[in-house]
Design an enzyme around this catalytic site. Structure first.
Site, PDB file in Angstrom:
ATOM      1  CG  HIS A  61      14.368  93.593   3.504  1.00 45.67           C
ATOM      2  ND1 HIS A  61      13.694  91.935   3.012  1.00 45.67           N
ATOM      3  CD2 HIS A  61      14.838  92.858   1.429  1.00 45.67           C
ATOM      4  CE1 HIS A  61      13.602  91.255   2.195  1.00 45.67           C
ATOM      5  NE2 HIS A  61      13.778  92.026   1.169  1.00 45.67           N
TER       6      HIS A  61
ATOM      7  CG  HIS B  90       8.751  91.532  -2.722  1.00 44.20           C
ATOM      8  ND1 HIS B  90       8.494  90.146  -2.935  1.00 44.20           N
ATOM      9  CD2 HIS B  90      10.082  91.343  -3.111  1.00 44.20           C
ATOM     10  CE1 HIS B  90       9.468  89.021  -3.095  1.00 44.20           C
ATOM     11  NE2 HIS B  90      10.375  90.040  -2.815  1.00 44.20           N
TER      12      HIS B  90
HETATM   13  O1  G3P Z   1      18.056  93.265  -1.641  1.00 37.15           O
HETATM   14  C1  G3P Z   1      17.637  91.628  -1.847  1.00 37.15           C
HETATM   15  C2  G3P Z   1      16.057  91.630  -1.287  1.00 37.15           C
HETATM   16  O2  G3P Z   1      15.629  92.055  -1.545  1.00 37.15           O
HETATM   17  C3  G3P Z   1      16.873  90.237  -2.508  1.00 37.15           C
HETATM   18  O3  G3P Z   1      15.236  89.505  -2.154  1.00 37.15           O
HETATM   19  O4  G3P Z   1      13.614  88.660  -2.484  1.00 37.15           O
HETATM   20  O5  G3P Z   1      13.729  90.186  -0.160  1.00 37.15           O
HETATM   21  O6  G3P Z   1      13.237  91.405  -2.908  1.00 37.15           O
HETATM   22  P1  G3P Z   1      14.103  90.295  -2.173  1.00 37.15           P
HETATM   23 CA    CA Z   2      14.252  93.886  -2.384  1.00 42.14          CA
END
Ligand code: G3P
Ligand code: CA
Length: 313
Positions: A40, A82
């Site tokens: 992630h 992000h």
């Molecule tokens: O890939 C799933 C996840 O990234 C969604 O949440 O806020 O980390 O982009 P976020």
């Molecule tokens: Ca994400």
């Protein structure tokens, strides 16, 4: 007798073919239900999120899949970050003190490239930059990795789907091999996922969220995955999702996020998810890799140490 000897011969043949299975197939047979592990924002427990260092940290742990977030600068350049503001993950407040609230869309690429995107995480990452999508793709390609690309807040960036697909095409990421095996595009914004599917129906797509079961057929027209927060995952929901065929005619997949705890990983694996998105891909891969039943915790592997990728802690 004849039947017995045929059976015996078949047994021998089966034994021989099992013996000569390539390593990858043998491994897949050992782990028929292990979910895919996705790093992630890169391996973001061990390196600053959405940077090239985070991609490399995942590669060092032998993690194939990385997830990222794509947005656009004031001058129309695609970058990987992000938050829709720059202040949490860069030193923008020091470099541009008078520019609050430091929105990504208020800064040019040249300005963003001046920012340090590593030292907030750990001083040893000082000098890490916010990558352009092109720089990011180059690194993912160099590492022979695969990409789960997220359109982050695409409502702020009209036409970002077309621009991103163009960039991916220029980088060779929309050829048959990549589209089939190495790329998934997802978003919390259903319109964005739909637009992506309309522009490139061959690309695999995912919707981030937990739609009601009754609405799944609507999402399945343009998505191949339904990707919920782990808190909303249970065996019944996963089964209901997988019972619906997605945009490419296969059962909808379920990649859940963001799971960093081994016990939770085992739980969602038992519930039947097909992928787990995690900041600690080594921990989660080890938790869900097993030689027995789906979801049975595995022993830690050789590459489990965060120190191997320079953990911040
Ligand atoms: O890939 C799933 C996840 O990234 C969604 O949440 O806020 O980390 O982009 P976020
Ligand atoms: Ca994400």
């Amino acid at each position: 007798m004849r039947i017995r000897s045929i059976a015996a011969a078949s047994g021998l043949l089966l034994g021989a073919s099992a013996f000569i299975l390539p390593a990858a197939s043998a491994q897949a047979a050992d782990h028929p239900h292990s979910p895919v592990t996705v790093a992630h924002r890169g391996a973001s427990a061990y390196a600053p999120e959405n940077t090239l260092a985070a991609v490399d940290a995942a590669a060092k742990l032998k993690i194939d899949w990385v997830e990222n977030d794509v947005q656009r600068t004031k001058d129309g350049k695609l970058i990987v970050i992000h938050d829709t503001t720059l202040n949490r993950t860069t030193n923008v407040e020091e470099v541009f003190p008078g520019r609050a609230p430091w929105k990504v869309s208020d800064f040019t690429l040249k300005e963003i490239q001046r920012l340090d995107a590593g030292s907030w995480f750990n001083p040893k990452f000082t000098g890490e930059r916010v990558p352009t999508l092109k720089q990011y793709m180059d690194r993912v390609s160099r590492n022979h990795q695969k990409l789960l690309l997220e359109f982050k807040a695409p409502e702020l960036y009209p036409n970002i789907e077309r621009e991103t697909l163009n960039e991916l095409r220029h980088q060779g990421w929309l050829n048959r091999q990549h589209v089939k095996h190495r790329l998934i595009i997802q978003s919390f914004n259903a319109d964005s996922v739909k637009t992506t599917h309309e522009l490139r129906p061959d690309v695999k797509t995912g919707f981030l969220g937990t739609p009601a079961v009754a609405d799944l057929p609507k999402f399945a027209k343009f998505a191949d995955q339904i990707n919920p927060h782990f808190g909303s995952v249970d065996p019944e929901y996963v089964a209901a999702v997988k019972a619906v065929r997605g945009a490419h005619g296969k059962p909808l997949e379920v990649y859940t996020w963001t799971v960093d705890d081994a016990a939770v990983a085992v739980k969602v694996a038992k519930a039947g998810v097909t992928g787990i998105i995690t900041n600690k891909p080594d921990v989660i891969r080890d938790a869900v890799s097993h030689k027995g039943k789906p979801g049975k915790p595995g022993k830690p592997g050789k590459n489990t140490s965060a120190q191997q990728v320079g953990a911040a802690a």
